[in-house]
Motif scaffolding. Structure first.
Motif, PDB file in Angstrom:
ATOM      1  N   ALA A  49     -48.467  50.867  34.886  1.00 25.60           N
ATOM      2  CA  ALA A  49     -49.677  51.020  34.076  1.00 25.60           C
ATOM      3  C   ALA A  49     -49.473  50.427  32.690  1.00 25.60           C
ATOM      4  CB  ALA A  49     -50.058  52.500  33.983  1.00 25.60           C
ATOM      5  N   GLN A  50     -48.289  50.631  32.107  1.00 30.03           N
ATOM      6  CA  GLN A  50     -48.036  50.125  30.762  1.00 30.03           C
ATOM      7  C   GLN A  50     -47.882  48.610  30.720  1.00 30.03           C
ATOM      8  OE1 GLN A  50     -45.219  52.322  28.289  1.00 30.03           O
ATOM      9  NE2 GLN A  50     -45.390  54.026  29.736  1.00 30.03           N
ATOM     10  N   THR A  51     -47.373  48.009  31.769  1.00 29.97           N
ATOM     11  CA  THR A  51     -47.184  46.557  31.747  1.00 29.97           C
ATOM     12  C   THR A  51     -48.419  45.799  32.212  1.00 29.97           C
ATOM     13  OG1 THR A  51     -46.170  46.614  33.947  1.00 29.97           O
ATOM     14  CG2 THR A  51     -44.690  46.703  32.057  1.00 29.97           C
ATOM     15  N   LYS A  52     -49.217  46.391  33.088  1.00 32.87           N
ATOM     16  CA  LYS A  52     -50.366  45.676  33.642  1.00 32.87           C
ATOM     17  C   LYS A  52     -51.702  46.069  33.007  1.00 32.87           C
ATOM     18  CE  LYS A  52     -52.283  44.162  38.029  1.00 32.87           C
ATOM     19  NZ  LYS A  52     -52.232  42.736  37.857  1.00 32.87           N
ATOM     20  N   TYR A  53     -51.861  47.340  32.636  1.00 32.85           N
ATOM     21  CA  TYR A  53     -53.170  47.827  32.221  1.00 32.85           C
ATOM     22  C   TYR A  53     -53.223  48.391  30.805  1.00 32.85           C
ATOM     23  CZ  TYR A  53     -54.214  47.372  37.151  1.00 32.85           C
ATOM     24  OH  TYR A  53     -54.394  46.872  38.414  1.00 32.85           O
ATOM     25  N   LEU A  54     -52.139  48.396  30.075  1.00 35.93           N
ATOM     26  CA  LEU A  54     -52.118  49.000  28.748  1.00 35.93           C
ATOM     27  C   LEU A  54     -53.011  48.228  27.782  1.00 35.93           C
ATOM     28  CD1 LEU A  54     -50.795  51.184  26.955  1.00 35.93           C
ATOM     29  CD2 LEU A  54     -49.081  49.481  26.360  1.00 35.93           C
ATOM     30  N   ALA A  55     -53.999  48.932  27.203  1.00 41.41           N
ATOM     31  CA  ALA A  55     -54.884  48.323  26.214  1.00 41.41           C
ATOM     32  C   ALA A  55     -54.445  48.667  24.803  1.00 41.41           C
ATOM     33  CB  ALA A  55     -56.325  48.790  26.437  1.00 41.41           C
ATOM     34  N   ALA A  56     -53.877  49.839  24.621  1.00 45.44           N
ATOM     35  CA  ALA A  56     -53.397  50.277  23.309  1.00 45.44           C
ATOM     36  C   ALA A  56     -52.452  51.446  23.520  1.00 45.44           C
ATOM     37  CB  ALA A  56     -54.554  50.693  22.420  1.00 45.44           C
ATOM     38  N   LYS A  57     -51.637  51.685  22.515  1.00 42.93           N
ATOM     39  CA  LYS A  57     -50.687  52.784  22.589  1.00 42.93           C
ATOM     40  C   LYS A  57     -50.583  53.400  21.206  1.00 42.93           C
ATOM     41  CE  LYS A  57     -45.950  53.672  24.107  1.00 42.93           C
ATOM     42  NZ  LYS A  57     -44.759  53.052  24.698  1.00 42.93           N
ATOM     43  N   THR A  58     -50.487  54.725  21.167  1.00 46.38           N
ATOM     44  CA  THR A  58     -50.371  55.394  19.887  1.00 46.38           C
ATOM     45  C   THR A  58     -49.582  56.683  20.041  1.00 46.38           C
ATOM     46  OG1 THR A  58     -51.613  56.165  17.952  1.00 46.38           O
ATOM     47  CG2 THR A  58     -52.523  56.714  20.106  1.00 46.38           C
ATOM     48  N   ASP A  59     -49.081  57.180  18.935  1.00 48.52           N
ATOM     49  CA  ASP A  59     -48.412  58.469  18.878  1.00 48.52           C
ATOM     50  C   ASP A  59     -49.174  59.344  17.895  1.00 48.52           C
ATOM     51  OD1 ASP A  59     -46.195  57.964  20.616  1.00 48.52           O
ATOM     52  OD2 ASP A  59     -45.284  56.766  19.017  1.00 48.52           O
ATOM     53  N   THR A  60     -49.063  60.631  18.060  1.00 45.41           N
ATOM     54  CA  THR A  60     -49.749  61.544  17.153  1.00 45.41           C
ATOM     55  C   THR A  60     -48.892  61.812  15.917  1.00 45.41           C
ATOM     56  OG1 THR A  60     -48.826  63.499  18.223  1.00 45.41           O
ATOM     57  CG2 THR A  60     -50.939  62.698  19.048  1.00 45.41           C
ATOM     58  N   ASP A  61     -49.585  62.238  14.846  1.00 41.11           N
ATOM     59  CA  ASP A  61     -48.858  62.673  13.660  1.00 41.11           C
ATOM     60  C   ASP A  61     -48.488  64.145  13.830  1.00 41.11           C
ATOM     61  OD1 ASP A  61     -51.151  64.185  13.124  1.00 41.11           O
ATOM     62  OD2 ASP A  61     -51.870  62.837  11.561  1.00 41.11           O
ATOM     63  N   LEU A  62     -47.958  64.764  12.796  1.00 43.36           N
ATOM     64  CA  LEU A  62     -47.534  66.160  12.896  1.00 43.36           C
ATOM     65  C   LEU A  62     -48.701  67.121  13.106  1.00 43.36           C
ATOM     66  CD1 LEU A  62     -44.699  66.222  10.215  1.00 43.36           C
ATOM     67  CD2 LEU A  62     -44.477  66.143  12.702  1.00 43.36           C
ATOM     68  N   ASP A  63     -49.905  66.679  12.792  1.00 39.19           N
ATOM     69  CA  ASP A  63     -51.100  67.506  13.005  1.00 39.19           C
ATOM     70  C   ASP A  63     -51.741  67.229  14.361  1.00 39.19           C
ATOM     71  OD1 ASP A  63     -50.966  68.826  10.525  1.00 39.19           O
ATOM     72  OD2 ASP A  63     -51.897  67.087   9.535  1.00 39.19           O
ATOM     73  N   GLY A  64     -51.129  66.352  15.151  1.00 38.42           N
ATOM     74  CA  GLY A  64     -51.671  66.050  16.472  1.00 38.42           C
ATOM     75  C   GLY A  64     -52.778  65.015  16.462  1.00 38.42           C
ATOM     76  N   ARG A  65     -52.904  64.248  15.378  1.00 39.89           N
ATOM     77  CA  ARG A  65     -53.966  63.240  15.279  1.00 39.89           C
ATOM     78  C   ARG A  65     -53.391  61.842  15.501  1.00 39.89           C
ATOM     79  NH1 ARG A  65     -55.181  66.579  10.677  1.00 39.89           N
ATOM     80  NH2 ARG A  65     -56.997  67.852  11.137  1.00 39.89           N
ATOM     81  N   ALA A  66     -54.225  61.014  16.085  1.00 37.33           N
ATOM     82  CA  ALA A  66     -53.844  59.611  16.302  1.00 37.33           C
ATOM     83  C   ALA A  66     -55.095  58.759  16.265  1.00 37.33           C
ATOM     84  CB  ALA A  66     -53.135  59.453  17.648  1.00 37.33           C
ATOM     85  N   SER A  67     -54.930  57.480  16.058  1.00 34.82           N
ATOM     86  CA  SER A  67     -56.084  56.586  16.092  1.00 34.82           C
ATOM     87  C   SER A  67     -55.675  55.246  16.693  1.00 34.82           C
ATOM     88  CB  SER A  67     -56.671  56.391  14.695  1.00 34.82           C
ATOM     89  OG  SER A  67     -55.744  55.704  13.875  1.00 34.82           O
ATOM     90  N   VAL A  68     -56.662  54.593  17.240  1.00 34.24           N
ATOM     91  CA  VAL A  68     -56.493  53.259  17.806  1.00 34.24           C
ATOM     92  C   VAL A  68     -57.680  52.443  17.325  1.00 34.24           C
ATOM     93  CG1 VAL A  68     -56.449  51.913  19.930  1.00 34.24           C
ATOM     94  CG2 VAL A  68     -55.308  54.124  19.846  1.00 34.24           C
ATOM     95  N   SER A  69     -57.444  51.226  16.906  1.00 32.26           N
ATOM     96  CA  SER A  69     -58.551  50.372  16.472  1.00 32.26           C
ATOM     97  C   SER A  69     -58.425  49.011  17.140  1.00 32.26           C
ATOM     98  CB  SER A  69     -58.554  50.220  14.945  1.00 32.26           C
ATOM     99  OG  SER A  69     -57.340  49.634  14.526  1.00 32.26           O
ATOM    100  N   GLY A  70     -59.527  48.280  17.126  1.00 27.04           N
ATOM    101  CA  GLY A  70     -59.517  46.921  17.648  1.00 27.04           C
ATOM    102  C   GLY A  70     -59.764  46.804  19.144  1.00 27.04           C
ATOM    103  N   LEU A  71     -60.154  47.875  19.798  1.00 30.16           N
ATOM    104  CA  LEU A  71     -60.454  47.791  21.231  1.00 30.16           C
ATOM    105  C   LEU A  71     -61.876  47.277  21.434  1.00 30.16           C
ATOM    106  CD1 LEU A  71     -58.938  51.087  22.662  1.00 30.16           C
ATOM    107  CD2 LEU A  71     -58.035  48.781  22.866  1.00 30.16           C
ATOM    108  N   ALA A  72     -62.029  46.409  22.397  1.00 27.45           N
ATOM    109  CA  ALA A  72     -63.358  45.897  22.731  1.00 27.45           C
ATOM    110  C   ALA A  72     -64.176  46.989  23.400  1.00 27.45           C
ATOM    111  CB  ALA A  72     -63.222  44.695  23.671  1.00 27.45           C
ATOM    112  N   PRO A  73     -65.504  46.929  23.282  1.00 26.34           N
ATOM    113  CA  PRO A  73     -66.341  47.904  24.000  1.00 26.34           C
ATOM    114  C   PRO A  73     -66.040  47.845  25.493  1.00 26.34           C
ATOM    115  CG  PRO A  73     -67.651  46.657  22.437  1.00 26.34           C
ATOM    116  CD  PRO A  73     -66.299  46.005  22.486  1.00 26.34           C
ATOM    117  N   GLY A  74     -66.102  49.000  26.124  1.00 26.51           N
ATOM    118  CA  GLY A  74     -65.841  49.057  27.549  1.00 26.51           C
ATOM    119  C   GLY A  74     -65.400  50.438  27.984  1.00 26.51           C
TER     120      GLY A  74
END
Length: 123
Positions: A49-74
């Protein structure tokens, strides 16, 4: 019919027949093949899944928050890929469908309500 009648009249002849059929019964071998296949899929699926289908990857901060930007609509799928998060004595993972619409910010909150509880953590 003759065999059935013989067995009904001579019940002692079938005593232990299950033991003799073990050698030709494929159930145990088939169950082992299925279990081995399931383990292989669980081991290989995250890497695939990570090599063929991964669109973005993120880790959470100490408060459990994360963000991803730059993904196309879909349509996307947010997943922990069998890599569970420890929450006390439970392990939780997520497999959540996400739709990103043009010009909008999409927020996804991962909670126990949309998580999948796994087996308890080992002590």
């Amino acid at each position: 019919m003759a065999l059935k009648k013989f067995i009904q009249n001579n019940l002692a002849t079938v005593s232990g027949i299950e033991l003799e059929l073990v050698g030709v019964n494929p159930q145990q071998q088939w169950s082992q093949i299925q279990a081995d296949h399931k383990r292989r899929v669980q081991r290989v699926a995250p890497e695939f899944a990570q090599t063929k289908y991964l669109a973005a990857k993120t880790d959470t901060d100490l408060d459990g928050r994360a963000s991803v930007s730059g993904l196309a609509p879909g349509e996307y799928w947010l997943s922990t890929l069998n890599l569970d998060a420890n929450a006390g004595d439970t392990r939780t993972g997520w497999d959540v469908p996400v739709i990103i619409r043009p010009g909008e910010t999409t927020r996804v909150e991962l909670t126990n309500l949309n998580g999948v509880e796994r087996q308890a953590s080992a002590p």
